[in-house]
Design a protein around this motif. Structure first.
Motif, short mmCIF file in Angstrom:
data_model
loop_
_atom_site.label_atom_id
_atom_site.label_comp_id
_atom_site.label_asym_id
_atom_site.label_seq_id
_atom_site.Cartn_x
_atom_site.Cartn_y
_atom_site.Cartn_z
N PRO A 207 -63.80 -4.01 -83.74
CA PRO A 207 -64.83 -3.57 -82.78
C PRO A 207 -66.22 -3.44 -83.37
O PRO A 207 -67.21 -3.54 -82.67
CB PRO A 207 -64.32 -2.21 -82.29
N ALA A 208 -66.32 -3.20 -84.67
CA ALA A 208 -67.62 -3.00 -85.30
C ALA A 208 -68.27 -4.30 -85.74
O ALA A 208 -69.45 -4.32 -86.07
CB ALA A 208 -67.48 -2.07 -86.51
N LEU A 209 -67.52 -5.38 -85.74
CA LEU A 209 -68.06 -6.64 -86.22
C LEU A 209 -69.14 -7.17 -85.29
O LEU A 209 -68.94 -7.27 -84.09
CB LEU A 209 -66.95 -7.69 -86.35
N ALA A 210 -70.28 -7.49 -85.86
CA ALA A 210 -71.37 -8.11 -85.11
C ALA A 210 -71.42 -9.58 -85.48
O ALA A 210 -71.52 -9.92 -86.66
CB ALA A 210 -72.69 -7.44 -85.45
N VAL B 89 -55.04 1.54 -82.62
CA VAL B 89 -55.88 0.34 -82.60
C VAL B 89 -56.36 0.08 -81.17
O VAL B 89 -55.70 0.47 -80.21
CB VAL B 89 -55.14 -0.90 -83.15
N PRO B 90 -57.50 -0.57 -81.04
CA PRO B 90 -57.99 -0.86 -79.69
C PRO B 90 -57.03 -1.80 -78.95
O PRO B 90 -56.36 -2.62 -79.57
CB PRO B 90 -59.32 -1.56 -79.92
N LEU C 46 -64.27 -11.71 -75.10
CA LEU C 46 -63.34 -10.64 -75.47
C LEU C 46 -63.84 -9.28 -75.02
O LEU C 46 -63.07 -8.41 -74.64
CB LEU C 46 -63.18 -10.56 -76.99
N GLY C 47 -65.15 -9.09 -75.14
CA GLY C 47 -65.69 -7.78 -74.84
C GLY C 47 -67.19 -7.77 -74.78
O GLY C 47 -67.85 -8.78 -74.99
N VAL C 48 -67.72 -6.59 -74.51
CA VAL C 48 -69.15 -6.36 -74.38
C VAL C 48 -69.58 -5.46 -75.52
O VAL C 48 -68.92 -4.46 -75.81
CB VAL C 48 -69.47 -5.69 -73.02
N ARG C 49 -70.68 -5.80 -76.16
CA ARG C 49 -71.24 -4.97 -77.22
C ARG C 49 -72.04 -3.87 -76.54
O ARG C 49 -72.88 -4.14 -75.70
CB ARG C 49 -72.11 -5.80 -78.14
N VAL D 104 -67.86 -3.13 -79.93
CA VAL D 104 -67.31 -3.94 -78.85
C VAL D 104 -66.40 -3.06 -77.98
O VAL D 104 -65.55 -2.34 -78.49
CB VAL D 104 -66.50 -5.13 -79.40
N VAL D 105 -66.62 -3.14 -76.71
CA VAL D 105 -65.73 -2.54 -75.72
C VAL D 105 -64.98 -3.72 -75.10
O VAL D 105 -65.59 -4.61 -74.50
CB VAL D 105 -66.52 -1.77 -74.64
N TYR D 106 -63.68 -3.75 -75.31
CA TYR D 106 -62.89 -4.90 -74.90
C TYR D 106 -62.65 -4.93 -73.39
O TYR D 106 -62.44 -3.89 -72.77
CB TYR D 106 -61.55 -4.91 -75.65
N LEU D 107 -62.69 -6.13 -72.83
CA LEU D 107 -62.40 -6.32 -71.42
C LEU D 107 -60.90 -6.16 -71.17
O LEU D 107 -60.09 -6.42 -72.07
CB LEU D 107 -62.84 -7.71 -70.96
N ASP D 108 -60.53 -5.79 -69.96
CA ASP D 108 -59.11 -5.71 -69.62
C ASP D 108 -58.45 -7.08 -69.68
O ASP D 108 -57.30 -7.20 -70.09
CB ASP D 108 -58.92 -5.11 -68.22
#
Length: 155
Positions: A121-124, A97-98, A25-28, A35-39
């Motif tokens: 996005p903050a969930l680890a 929202v993201p 889904l994304g990169v931390r 999390v920065v979400y992928l396109d």
């Protein structure tokens, strides 16, 4: 129901990297590992081999996989993890929202709506060992009531 009479598959935005359907889904990134979400999602199987040995995939990436009834976080038809996450004070504003390609099929979105999107996005998925609150939230045995009591004591 889909046209074949089957219930649509819902996805967990905190999924298992090694399930066959898993996607990235994304990169931390950043100081707090947001999390920065992928396109567009990438098949996890294509990405996992590029992660250096000794680095846990969840430390650097966020994965999604099918939500299953066998999940330790399952509480009836609901996800207990998002219930526990919602117990925490939200650190994010309630603005936009993201962008997320998973939302239409996301278990958390269908269960709780936009609040899950603000917290996602903050969930680890992989928490530091010394973060007691994160460990409690991640533990399927923790109840919302236990979390509320811990937060009140720590507050």
């Amino acid at each position: 129901m889909d046209p074949h009479g089957e219930a649509p598959v819902t996805w967990c935005p905190s999924g298992d990297a090694h399930r066959p359907e898993s996607v990235v889904l994304g990169v931390r990134s950043g100081e707090h590992g947001q999390v920065v979400y992928l396109d567009e999602p990438l098949p996890a199987a294509d990405v996992l081999p590029s992660i250096p040995e000794g680095i846990a995939p969840h430390r650097v990436l966020r994965f999604a996989s099918h939500c299953t009834s066998a999940c330790a976080n399952r509480v009836g038809e609901d996800c207990g993890l998002i219930q526990r996450i919602q117990t925490l004070p939200s650190a994010h504003d309630t603005g936009a929202v993201p962008r997320c390609h998973l939302r239409a099929r996301c278990k958390w979105w269908h269960q709780t709506g936009v609040d899950a999107c603000h917290r996602c996005p903050a969930l680890a998925t992989l928490n530091p060992a010394d973060d007691r609150l994160a460990a409690l939230v991640a533990d399927p045995a923790t109840t919302v009531e236990q979390l509320e009591a811990w937060i009140a004591e720590a507050g």
